[in-house]
Design a protein around this motif. Structure first.
Motif, PDB file in Angstrom:
ATOM      1  N   LEU A 115       5.634  -0.227   5.820  1.00 33.49           N
ATOM      2  CA  LEU A 115       5.299   0.972   6.599  1.00 33.49           C
ATOM      3  C   LEU A 115       5.913   0.893   7.995  1.00 33.49           C
ATOM      4  O   LEU A 115       6.468   1.880   8.498  1.00 33.49           O
ATOM      5  CB  LEU A 115       3.779   1.132   6.697  1.00 33.49           C
ATOM      6  N   ASP A 116       5.816  -0.269   8.602  1.00 31.78           N
ATOM      7  CA  ASP A 116       6.407  -0.448   9.934  1.00 31.78           C
ATOM      8  C   ASP A 116       7.915  -0.218   9.893  1.00 31.78           C
ATOM      9  O   ASP A 116       8.480   0.469  10.761  1.00 31.78           O
ATOM     10  CB  ASP A 116       6.122  -1.857  10.456  1.00 31.78           C
ATOM     11  N   GLU A 117       8.576  -0.786   8.898  1.00 30.35           N
ATOM     12  CA  GLU A 117      10.035  -0.665   8.796  1.00 30.35           C
ATOM     13  C   GLU A 117      10.467   0.782   8.620  1.00 30.35           C
ATOM     14  O   GLU A 117      11.541   1.183   9.088  1.00 30.35           O
ATOM     15  CB  GLU A 117      10.544  -1.516   7.627  1.00 30.35           C
ATOM     16  N   ARG A 118       9.643   1.568   7.951  1.00 30.50           N
ATOM     17  CA  ARG A 118       9.981   2.971   7.696  1.00 30.50           C
ATOM     18  C   ARG A 118       9.411   3.909   8.754  1.00 30.50           C
ATOM     19  O   ARG A 118       9.565   5.130   8.643  1.00 30.50           O
ATOM     20  CB  ARG A 118       9.473   3.385   6.312  1.00 30.50           C
ATOM     21  N   GLY A 119       8.755   3.362   9.755  1.00 29.28           N
ATOM     22  CA  GLY A 119       8.198   4.191  10.811  1.00 29.28           C
ATOM     23  C   GLY A 119       7.043   5.063  10.352  1.00 29.28           C
ATOM     24  O   GLY A 119       6.819   6.149  10.897  1.00 29.28           O
ATOM     25  N   ILE A 120       6.295   4.591   9.367  1.00 26.91           N
ATOM     26  CA  ILE A 120       5.170   5.345   8.816  1.00 26.91           C
ATOM     27  C   ILE A 120       3.878   4.852   9.467  1.00 26.91           C
ATOM     28  O   ILE A 120       3.498   3.684   9.295  1.00 26.91           O
ATOM     29  CB  ILE A 120       5.094   5.188   7.293  1.00 26.91           C
ATOM     30  N   GLU A 121       3.221   5.738  10.192  1.00 26.19           N
ATOM     31  CA  GLU A 121       1.978   5.346  10.849  1.00 26.19           C
ATOM     32  C   GLU A 121       0.824   5.269   9.859  1.00 26.19           C
ATOM     33  O   GLU A 121       0.039   4.317   9.870  1.00 26.19           O
ATOM     34  CB  GLU A 121       1.636   6.346  11.960  1.00 26.19           C
ATOM     35  N   ARG A 122       0.720   6.294   8.994  1.00 25.64           N
ATOM     36  CA  ARG A 122      -0.359   6.318   7.994  1.00 25.64           C
ATOM     37  C   ARG A 122       0.208   6.840   6.674  1.00 25.64           C
ATOM     38  O   ARG A 122       1.050   7.731   6.664  1.00 25.64           O
ATOM     39  CB  ARG A 122      -1.516   7.225   8.445  1.00 25.64           C
ATOM     40  N   ALA A 123      -0.281   6.279   5.578  1.00 24.76           N
ATOM     41  CA  ALA A 123       0.186   6.670   4.247  1.00 24.76           C
ATOM     42  C   ALA A 123      -1.012   6.900   3.335  1.00 24.76           C
ATOM     43  O   ALA A 123      -2.096   6.344   3.542  1.00 24.76           O
ATOM     44  CB  ALA A 123       1.075   5.588   3.659  1.00 24.76           C
ATOM     45  N   VAL A 124      -0.799   7.725   2.329  1.00 23.59           N
ATOM     46  CA  VAL A 124      -1.723   7.765   1.204  1.00 23.59           C
ATOM     47  C   VAL A 124      -1.362   6.579   0.323  1.00 23.59           C
ATOM     48  O   VAL A 124      -0.224   6.443  -0.114  1.00 23.59           O
ATOM     49  CB  VAL A 124      -1.608   9.088   0.424  1.00 23.59           C
ATOM     50  N   LEU A 125      -2.320   5.723   0.083  1.00 25.15           N
ATOM     51  CA  LEU A 125      -2.058   4.460  -0.601  1.00 25.15           C
ATOM     52  C   LEU A 125      -2.704   4.495  -1.979  1.00 25.15           C
ATOM     53  O   LEU A 125      -3.906   4.732  -2.106  1.00 25.15           O
ATOM     54  CB  LEU A 125      -2.627   3.303   0.226  1.00 25.15           C
ATOM     55  N   GLY A 126      -1.881   4.282  -3.011  1.00 22.11           N
ATOM     56  CA  GLY A 126      -2.393   4.291  -4.369  1.00 22.11           C
ATOM     57  C   GLY A 126      -2.015   3.034  -5.109  1.00 22.11           C
ATOM     58  O   GLY A 126      -0.985   2.419  -4.837  1.00 22.11           O
ATOM     59  N   GLY A 127      -2.849   2.667  -6.070  1.00 24.39           N
ATOM     60  CA  GLY A 127      -2.541   1.497  -6.872  1.00 24.39           C
ATOM     61  C   GLY A 127      -3.155   1.597  -8.244  1.00 24.39           C
ATOM     62  O   GLY A 127      -4.249   2.129  -8.405  1.00 24.39           O
ATOM     63  N   CYS A 128      -2.436   1.079  -9.233  1.00 27.72           N
ATOM     64  CA  CYS A 128      -2.930   1.003 -10.605  1.00 27.72           C
ATOM     65  C   CYS A 128      -3.256  -0.452 -10.921  1.00 27.72           C
ATOM     66  O   CYS A 128      -2.409  -1.333 -10.741  1.00 27.72           O
ATOM     67  CB  CYS A 128      -1.884   1.540 -11.576  1.00 27.72           C
ATOM     68  N   SER A 129      -4.490  -0.710 -11.348  1.00 29.24           N
ATOM     69  CA  SER A 129      -4.922  -2.042 -11.747  1.00 29.24           C
ATOM     70  C   SER A 129      -4.693  -3.057 -10.613  1.00 29.24           C
ATOM     71  O   SER A 129      -5.305  -2.943  -9.555  1.00 29.24           O
ATOM     72  CB  SER A 129      -4.217  -2.452 -13.035  1.00 29.24           C
ATOM     73  N   MET A 130      -3.795  -4.025 -10.770  1.00 28.16           N
ATOM     74  CA  MET A 130      -3.514  -4.970  -9.692  1.00 28.16           C
ATOM     75  C   MET A 130      -3.099  -4.243  -8.414  1.00 28.16           C
ATOM     76  O   MET A 130      -3.439  -4.677  -7.303  1.00 28.16           O
ATOM     77  CB  MET A 130      -2.423  -5.944 -10.110  1.00 28.16           C
ATOM     78  N   GLY A 131      -2.368  -3.145  -8.560  1.00 28.88           N
ATOM     79  CA  GLY A 131      -1.995  -2.374  -7.379  1.00 28.88           C
ATOM     80  C   GLY A 131      -3.206  -1.873  -6.612  1.00 28.88           C
ATOM     81  O   GLY A 131      -3.176  -1.768  -5.377  1.00 28.88           O
ATOM     82  N   GLY A 132      -4.280  -1.554  -7.320  1.00 29.43           N
ATOM     83  CA  GLY A 132      -5.512  -1.179  -6.652  1.00 29.43           C
ATOM     84  C   GLY A 132      -6.115  -2.331  -5.882  1.00 29.43           C
ATOM     85  O   GLY A 132      -6.647  -2.152  -4.772  1.00 29.43           O
ATOM     86  N   TYR A 133      -6.025  -3.540  -6.446  1.00 26.48           N
ATOM     87  CA  TYR A 133      -6.517  -4.715  -5.721  1.00 26.48           C
ATOM     88  C   TYR A 133      -5.732  -4.911  -4.422  1.00 26.48           C
ATOM     89  O   TYR A 133      -6.296  -5.265  -3.383  1.00 26.48           O
ATOM     90  CB  TYR A 133      -6.386  -5.983  -6.568  1.00 26.48           C
ATOM     91  N   VAL A 134      -4.421  -4.679  -4.502  1.00 29.84           N
ATOM     92  CA  VAL A 134      -3.589  -4.814  -3.300  1.00 29.84           C
ATOM     93  C   VAL A 134      -3.962  -3.738  -2.285  1.00 29.84           C
ATOM     94  O   VAL A 134      -4.041  -4.010  -1.074  1.00 29.84           O
ATOM     95  CB  VAL A 134      -2.095  -4.740  -3.656  1.00 29.84           C
ATOM     96  N   ALA A 135      -4.210  -2.513  -2.752  1.00 31.80           N
ATOM     97  CA  ALA A 135      -4.627  -1.446  -1.837  1.00 31.80           C
ATOM     98  C   ALA A 135      -5.913  -1.828  -1.101  1.00 31.80           C
ATOM     99  O   ALA A 135      -6.059  -1.572   0.104  1.00 31.80           O
ATOM    100  CB  ALA A 135      -4.814  -0.148  -2.610  1.00 31.80           C
ATOM    101  N   MET A 136      -6.850  -2.449  -1.813  1.00 28.10           N
ATOM    102  CA  MET A 136      -8.084  -2.889  -1.164  1.00 28.10           C
ATOM    103  C   MET A 136      -7.822  -3.999  -0.157  1.00 28.10           C
ATOM    104  O   MET A 136      -8.464  -4.075   0.894  1.00 28.10           O
ATOM    105  CB  MET A 136      -9.092  -3.333  -2.225  1.00 28.10           C
ATOM    106  N   ALA A 137      -6.843  -4.856  -0.466  1.00 33.24           N
ATOM    107  CA  ALA A 137      -6.470  -5.897   0.497  1.00 33.24           C
ATOM    108  C   ALA A 137      -5.846  -5.288   1.742  1.00 33.24           C
ATOM    109  O   ALA A 137      -6.064  -5.776   2.866  1.00 33.24           O
ATOM    110  CB  ALA A 137      -5.502  -6.887  -0.154  1.00 33.24           C
ATOM    111  N   VAL A 138      -5.078  -4.207   1.586  1.00 33.60           N
ATOM    112  CA  VAL A 138      -4.543  -3.494   2.756  1.00 33.60           C
ATOM    113  C   VAL A 138      -5.687  -2.945   3.595  1.00 33.60           C
ATOM    114  O   VAL A 138      -5.664  -3.031   4.836  1.00 33.60           O
ATOM    115  CB  VAL A 138      -3.600  -2.353   2.314  1.00 33.60           C
ATOM    116  N   LEU A 139      -6.701  -2.395   2.954  1.00 31.92           N
ATOM    117  CA  LEU A 139      -7.860  -1.880   3.692  1.00 31.92           C
ATOM    118  C   LEU A 139      -8.553  -2.994   4.466  1.00 31.92           C
ATOM    119  O   LEU A 139      -9.059  -2.756   5.568  1.00 31.92           O
ATOM    120  CB  LEU A 139      -8.844  -1.215   2.733  1.00 31.92           C
ATOM    121  N   ARG A 140      -8.596  -4.184   3.897  1.00 32.27           N
ATOM    122  CA  ARG A 140      -9.173  -5.313   4.625  1.00 32.27           C
ATOM    123  C   ARG A 140      -8.353  -5.635   5.868  1.00 32.27           C
ATOM    124  O   ARG A 140      -8.903  -5.977   6.923  1.00 32.27           O
ATOM    125  CB  ARG A 140      -9.214  -6.569   3.741  1.00 32.27           C
TER     126      ARG A 140
END
Length: 236
Positions: A53-78
């Motif tokens: 996100l930093d590299e692309r200059g994105i301040e906020r994104a809609v973050l989605g994940g399927c299965s393990m991707g959802g676990y990663v999304a929750m880790a981003v929230l942490r």
């Protein structure tokens, strides 16, 4: 109305090609989640997502994940919930792994390191798909799994085995959220998805008929339209 970029994080044991069927409609950013030689912890991948996100200059994104991707999304929230404008959790769960599941993950990691991934499609495909999967979908699942690096498969299994319960993280999320699940998902079943939607302050629940755990691969059009409709309603 301007909306935030959409970042989609893939399931295990796949790569960003999991999202090929939804690209035209959703226009997502789809990084590959790779552990490399780093310690097996999903926070490692979460930090990679924030760096992207930093590299692309994105301040906020809609973050989605399927299965393990959802676990990663929750880790981003942490790590930094301020970077998340909306949340899509597909065929995933908030709770930590049960002891038996954790042991199975570690056993699979060890076997993949010893033997490679040749045996993996036969071991996991039936549990990933709905009761009457399209033959082309089955072939694609096998192709994607067989194309994975055994070291990365083992890394991901160990990282998922170690992940903490994230129910408290989701309860604190104050952005629009979509919980999406396949009708026949036996790994993260609809009842579990409904519970997760209830934990979220602004959670919506959508169930896709006829499919299992890999909703974006089994029913890409239905998945994409569900996300688009939710984004319009939620304004993200």
């Amino acid at each position: 109305m301007e909306t935030a970029p959409l970042v989609l994080l893939h399931a295990f044991p796949f790569d960003s090609r999991l999202w090929d069927g939804v690209r035209d409609l959703l226009k997502p950013i789809t990084p590959d989640q790779r552990g490399g030689d780093r310690s097996p912890d999903l926070v490692t991948i979460a930090d990679d997502v924030l760096r992207l996100l930093d590299e692309r200059g994105i301040e906020r994104a809609v973050l989605g994940g399927c299965s393990m991707g959802g676990y990663v999304a929750m880790a981003v929230l942490r790590r930094d919930p301020s970077r998340v404008a909306g949340l899509v959790l597909a065929d995933t769960r908030a709770g930590a792994e049960a002891d038996e599941v954790r042991a199975n993950r570690l056993g699979m990691a060890a076997r993949v390191e010893a033997e490679g991934v040749w045996w993996l499609p036969d071991a996991v495909t039936v549990g990933l798909l709905g009761p009457r999967p399209d033959e082309a979908v089955v072939r694609r699942v096998r192709e994607l799994i067989l194309g994975q690096d055994p070291a990365e498969v083992a890394w991901a299994q160990r990282a998922m085995a170690a992940r903490p319960d994230s129910t408290d993280v989701l309860a604190d999320v104050d952005v629009p959220a979509l919980v999406l699940v396949g009708e026949h998902d036996t790994l993260t079943p609809p009842a579990l998805a409904r519970e997760m939607a209830d934990v979220l302050r602004h959670g919506e629940y959508v169930e896709l008929a006829g499919v299992g755990h890999l909703t974006p691969l089994e029913a890409p059009d239905a998945f994409a339209h569900a996300v688009l409709d939710w984004r319009r309603r939620a304004g993200v």
